[in-house]
Design a protein around this motif. Sequence first.
Motif, PDB file in Angstrom:
ATOM      1  N   ALA A 157       0.817  -1.214   0.000  1.00 39.13           N
ATOM      2  CA  ALA A 157       0.000   0.000   0.000  1.00 39.13           C
ATOM      3  C   ALA A 157       0.848   1.261   0.000  1.00 39.13           C
ATOM      4  CB  ALA A 157      -0.928   0.006   1.214  1.00 39.13           C
ATOM      5  N   ILE A 158       0.487   2.198  -0.866  1.00 42.51           N
ATOM      6  CA  ILE A 158       1.079   3.535  -0.867  1.00 42.51           C
ATOM      7  C   ILE A 158      -0.052   4.554  -0.957  1.00 42.51           C
ATOM      8  CG2 ILE A 158       3.188   2.688  -1.994  1.00 42.51           C
ATOM      9  CD1 ILE A 158       2.260   4.170  -4.546  1.00 42.51           C
ATOM     10  N   ALA A 159       0.247   5.800  -0.619  1.00 42.87           N
ATOM     11  CA  ALA A 159      -0.725   6.898  -0.703  1.00 42.87           C
ATOM     12  C   ALA A 159      -2.026   6.540   0.011  1.00 42.87           C
ATOM     13  CB  ALA A 159      -0.992   7.272  -2.166  1.00 42.87           C
ATOM     14  N   ASP A 160      -1.900   5.902   1.162  1.00 46.88           N
ATOM     15  CA  ASP A 160      -3.064   5.415   1.888  1.00 46.88           C
ATOM     16  C   ASP A 160      -2.793   5.544   3.389  1.00 46.88           C
ATOM     17  OD1 ASP A 160      -5.010   3.514   3.171  1.00 46.88           O
ATOM     18  OD2 ASP A 160      -5.523   3.093   1.081  1.00 46.88           O
ATOM     19  N   HIS A 161      -3.783   5.997   4.129  1.00 46.52           N
ATOM     20  CA  HIS A 161      -3.596   6.153   5.574  1.00 46.52           C
ATOM     21  C   HIS A 161      -3.439   4.814   6.282  1.00 46.52           C
ATOM     22  CE1 HIS A 161      -7.815   5.017   6.565  1.00 46.52           C
ATOM     23  NE2 HIS A 161      -8.084   5.564   5.386  1.00 46.52           N
ATOM     24  N   ARG A 162      -3.751   3.702   5.593  1.00 46.60           N
ATOM     25  CA  ARG A 162      -3.571   2.369   6.177  1.00 46.60           C
ATOM     26  C   ARG A 162      -2.211   1.768   5.838  1.00 46.60           C
ATOM     27  NH1 ARG A 162      -8.603  -0.152   3.247  1.00 46.60           N
ATOM     28  NH2 ARG A 162      -7.807   1.359   1.720  1.00 46.60           N
ATOM     29  N   SER A 163      -1.411   2.436   5.057  1.00 47.00           N
ATOM     30  CA  SER A 163      -0.119   1.894   4.629  1.00 47.00           C
ATOM     31  C   SER A 163       0.920   2.032   5.731  1.00 47.00           C
ATOM     32  CB  SER A 163       0.381   2.623   3.378  1.00 47.00           C
ATOM     33  OG  SER A 163       0.917   3.890   3.708  1.00 47.00           O
ATOM     34  N   SER A 164       2.123   1.483   5.496  1.00 47.04           N
ATOM     35  CA  SER A 164       3.238   1.602   6.444  1.00 47.04           C
ATOM     36  C   SER A 164       4.074   2.842   6.199  1.00 47.04           C
ATOM     37  CB  SER A 164       4.127   0.354   6.356  1.00 47.04           C
ATOM     38  OG  SER A 164       3.433  -0.793   6.769  1.00 47.04           O
ATOM     39  N   GLN A 165       3.626   3.710   5.286  1.00 50.32           N
ATOM     40  CA  GLN A 165       4.336   4.954   4.984  1.00 50.32           C
ATOM     41  C   GLN A 165       5.789   4.649   4.595  1.00 50.32           C
ATOM     42  OE1 GLN A 165       2.134   7.462   4.919  1.00 50.32           O
ATOM     43  NE2 GLN A 165       0.678   5.978   5.755  1.00 50.32           N
ATOM     44  N   LEU A 166       5.903   3.821   3.572  1.00 52.80           N
ATOM     45  CA  LEU A 166       7.206   3.364   3.098  1.00 52.80           C
ATOM     46  C   LEU A 166       8.096   4.509   2.656  1.00 52.80           C
ATOM     47  CD1 LEU A 166       5.682   0.492   1.087  1.00 52.80           C
ATOM     48  CD2 LEU A 166       7.821   0.095   2.261  1.00 52.80           C
ATOM     49  N   SER A 167       9.398   4.336   2.866  1.00 50.65           N
ATOM     50  CA  SER A 167      10.386   5.256   2.311  1.00 50.65           C
ATOM     51  C   SER A 167      10.783   4.789   0.913  1.00 50.65           C
ATOM     52  CB  SER A 167      11.631   5.303   3.201  1.00 50.65           C
ATOM     53  OG  SER A 167      12.329   4.063   3.133  1.00 50.65           O
ATOM     54  N   VAL A 168      11.443   5.662   0.181  1.00 46.15           N
ATOM     55  CA  VAL A 168      11.954   5.290  -1.144  1.00 46.15           C
ATOM     56  C   VAL A 168      12.898   4.098  -1.029  1.00 46.15           C
ATOM     57  CG1 VAL A 168      13.387   6.069  -3.067  1.00 46.15           C
ATOM     58  CG2 VAL A 168      11.676   7.614  -2.090  1.00 46.15           C
ATOM     59  N   HIS A 169      13.779   4.133  -0.056  1.00 50.65           N
ATOM     60  CA  HIS A 169      14.750   3.049   0.119  1.00 50.65           C
ATOM     61  C   HIS A 169      14.047   1.735   0.436  1.00 50.65           C
ATOM     62  CE1 HIS A 169      18.390   0.931   1.328  1.00 50.65           C
ATOM     63  NE2 HIS A 169      17.758   0.582   2.440  1.00 50.65           N
ATOM     64  N   GLU A 170      13.045   1.751   1.291  1.00 53.08           N
ATOM     65  CA  GLU A 170      12.352   0.511   1.669  1.00 53.08           C
ATOM     66  C   GLU A 170      11.632  -0.105   0.483  1.00 53.08           C
ATOM     67  OE1 GLU A 170      11.429   1.494   6.378  1.00 53.08           O
ATOM     68  OE2 GLU A 170      10.069   2.221   4.794  1.00 53.08           O
ATOM     69  N   LEU A 171      10.942   0.715  -0.305  1.00 53.06           N
ATOM     70  CA  LEU A 171      10.239   0.178  -1.462  1.00 53.06           C
ATOM     71  C   LEU A 171      11.221  -0.339  -2.511  1.00 53.06           C
ATOM     72  CD1 LEU A 171       7.636  -0.442  -2.928  1.00 53.06           C
ATOM     73  CD2 LEU A 171       7.601   1.908  -3.791  1.00 53.06           C
ATOM     74  N   ALA A 172      12.322   0.374  -2.718  1.00 53.68           N
ATOM     75  CA  ALA A 172      13.331  -0.085  -3.673  1.00 53.68           C
ATOM     76  C   ALA A 172      13.922  -1.419  -3.238  1.00 53.68           C
ATOM     77  CB  ALA A 172      14.430   0.964  -3.822  1.00 53.68           C
ATOM     78  N   ARG A 173      14.183  -1.574  -1.940  1.00 51.36           N
ATOM     79  CA  ARG A 173      14.794  -2.805  -1.444  1.00 51.36           C
ATOM     80  C   ARG A 173      13.861  -4.008  -1.626  1.00 51.36           C
ATOM     81  NH1 ARG A 173      18.862  -3.949   2.096  1.00 51.36           N
ATOM     82  NH2 ARG A 173      19.860  -2.223   0.985  1.00 51.36           N
ATOM     83  N   LEU A 174      12.605  -3.865  -1.257  1.00 49.09           N
ATOM     84  CA  LEU A 174      11.704  -5.009  -1.394  1.00 49.09           C
ATOM     85  C   LEU A 174      11.445  -5.322  -2.872  1.00 49.09           C
ATOM     86  CD1 LEU A 174       8.371  -4.600  -2.082  1.00 49.09           C
ATOM     87  CD2 LEU A 174       8.509  -3.303   0.033  1.00 49.09           C
ATOM     88  N   THR A 175      11.434  -4.287  -3.719  1.00 49.81           N
ATOM     89  CA  THR A 175      11.257  -4.520  -5.151  1.00 49.81           C
ATOM     90  C   THR A 175      12.436  -5.274  -5.738  1.00 49.81           C
ATOM     91  OG1 THR A 175       9.983  -2.466  -5.317  1.00 49.81           O
ATOM     92  CG2 THR A 175      10.790  -3.424  -7.370  1.00 49.81           C
ATOM     93  N   SER A 176      13.633  -4.918  -5.333  1.00 57.50           N
ATOM     94  CA  SER A 176      14.816  -5.607  -5.861  1.00 57.50           C
ATOM     95  C   SER A 176      14.811  -7.068  -5.444  1.00 57.50           C
ATOM     96  CB  SER A 176      16.097  -4.913  -5.381  1.00 57.50           C
ATOM     97  OG  SER A 176      16.267  -5.042  -3.981  1.00 57.50           O
ATOM     98  N   GLU A 177      14.350  -7.362  -4.227  1.00 63.01           N
ATOM     99  CA  GLU A 177      14.251  -8.761  -3.796  1.00 63.01           C
ATOM    100  C   GLU A 177      13.277  -9.534  -4.685  1.00 63.01           C
ATOM    101  OE1 GLU A 177      14.029 -10.229   0.189  1.00 63.01           O
ATOM    102  OE2 GLU A 177      14.493  -8.245   1.002  1.00 63.01           O
ATOM    103  N   ALA A 178      12.110  -8.941  -4.928  1.00 63.29           N
ATOM    104  CA  ALA A 178      11.108  -9.610  -5.751  1.00 63.29           C
ATOM    105  C   ALA A 178      11.599  -9.777  -7.189  1.00 63.29           C
ATOM    106  CB  ALA A 178       9.807  -8.814  -5.737  1.00 63.29           C
ATOM    107  N   ARG A 179      12.252  -8.738  -7.710  1.00 59.44           N
ATOM    108  CA  ARG A 179      12.729  -8.786  -9.093  1.00 59.44           C
ATOM    109  C   ARG A 179      13.778  -9.878  -9.288  1.00 59.44           C
ATOM    110  NH1 ARG A 179      13.416  -6.411 -13.901  1.00 59.44           N
ATOM    111  NH2 ARG A 179      15.521  -6.204 -14.735  1.00 59.44           N
ATOM    112  N   VAL A 180      14.775  -9.917  -8.417  1.00 60.51           N
ATOM    113  CA  VAL A 180      15.837 -10.914  -8.555  1.00 60.51           C
ATOM    114  C   VAL A 180      15.292 -12.324  -8.354  1.00 60.51           C
ATOM    115  CG1 VAL A 180      18.002 -11.750  -7.559  1.00 60.51           C
ATOM    116  CG2 VAL A 180      17.654  -9.303  -7.939  1.00 60.51           C
ATOM    117  N   ALA A 181      14.417 -12.498  -7.365  1.00 58.94           N
ATOM    118  CA  ALA A 181      13.815 -13.815  -7.149  1.00 58.94           C
ATOM    119  C   ALA A 181      13.032 -14.261  -8.379  1.00 58.94           C
ATOM    120  CB  ALA A 181      12.907 -13.769  -5.932  1.00 58.94           C
TER     121      ALA A 181
END
Length: 387
Positions: A157-181
Amino acid sequence: MKLFKNAQVYAPSPLGRKDVLIGGTKIIGIEDSIELDSNNLIETIDASDLILTPGFVDSLVHITGGGGEGGYATRTPEMHVNDAIKGGVTTLVGVLGTDAQTRSLENLLAKAYALEAQGLSVFCYTGSYHYPMVTITQSIKHDIMLIDKFIGVGEVAIADHRSSQLSVHELARLTSEARVAGMLAGKAGIVSIHVGDEPAKLTLLNQVIAESDIPIAQYYPTHINRSEALFKAGVEFAKRGGVIDFTTSTTAQIIAQGEIPAAKALALALNANVPISQLTMSSDGNASLPVFDSKGKLVNLQVGAVSSLHLAMVDAVKLHKVPLELALAAVTQSPATILNLHHKGVIAKGVDADINLLHAESLNIHSVYAKGKHALAAGEVLFSTPF
């Protein structure tokens, strides 16, 4: 074997009148005319008054239910296999949402295997709305690589009051994990993004893409028809090479607050010259459809329906004059390609025999075949289920 005679075939591109032969779970022949020496092992279906299409691919379904934003009594129910079959959905992706505490990934997988045993093709995302991600193994990467059902991560979730209010670094890190996997396992490794109604819209995605080496197509943002402002941001995102998804489940109250019906959003995006390969619709089936006031307090909640996917496809054609092949592509080939499910979403030799027969005039569903098995006839589900 089953032989469909003289069907008007949309693959989803129009092929004209064809005979289509399926053997076991696969399509094995598409010809102007197929004549076989023996009919002993062949069931022949007269499809001369019908349109033959791929089974629908629903890229976002809360198969174990969702919701809970109004307390435990507002937890929405699990999806029943009949809901998908009656809506022409033969392939779907199961997800968690806001609640990843009482709705577990283990339960999600168990439900996916149950639906698969009942005739559907089911895949899942690991993770949920929140960061750090919930997983079954020790990481996103291990989940995607070692568990066959997991093809990506989400809905994040992004742009949502229910989200974890991700940082740029956090979203990039989890995306890179998913992409490489995904690369290592031969899967999409896609990151499904729930976009809420806060003013930030797609800002976080754009920042990650600008500040990292992650390609824009690694993200699959949904609910892009939530508002006119988000739709415009989504079209710009797509014109830069991204893919966007429109949610078909809605209510009159949500539309009155500014949501664009998915069928209309699809037409508008096509008119804005976004290629159909970058546009999809999904049902968000069995999710909660909450309405919050300006202070974030829940004031109404209803439940998403898988059947809305077919209805939106029909509305796109009937109300908004989208060519049938494009409306079909948005619920078949486009999501299947984005999710790297190349055996789904098309009518072609060698792919899974997921087939819908539609009435030519109304586009109502006449019959459904899932992996070669007759699943729906005359509105009645033919699969036997225990509950």
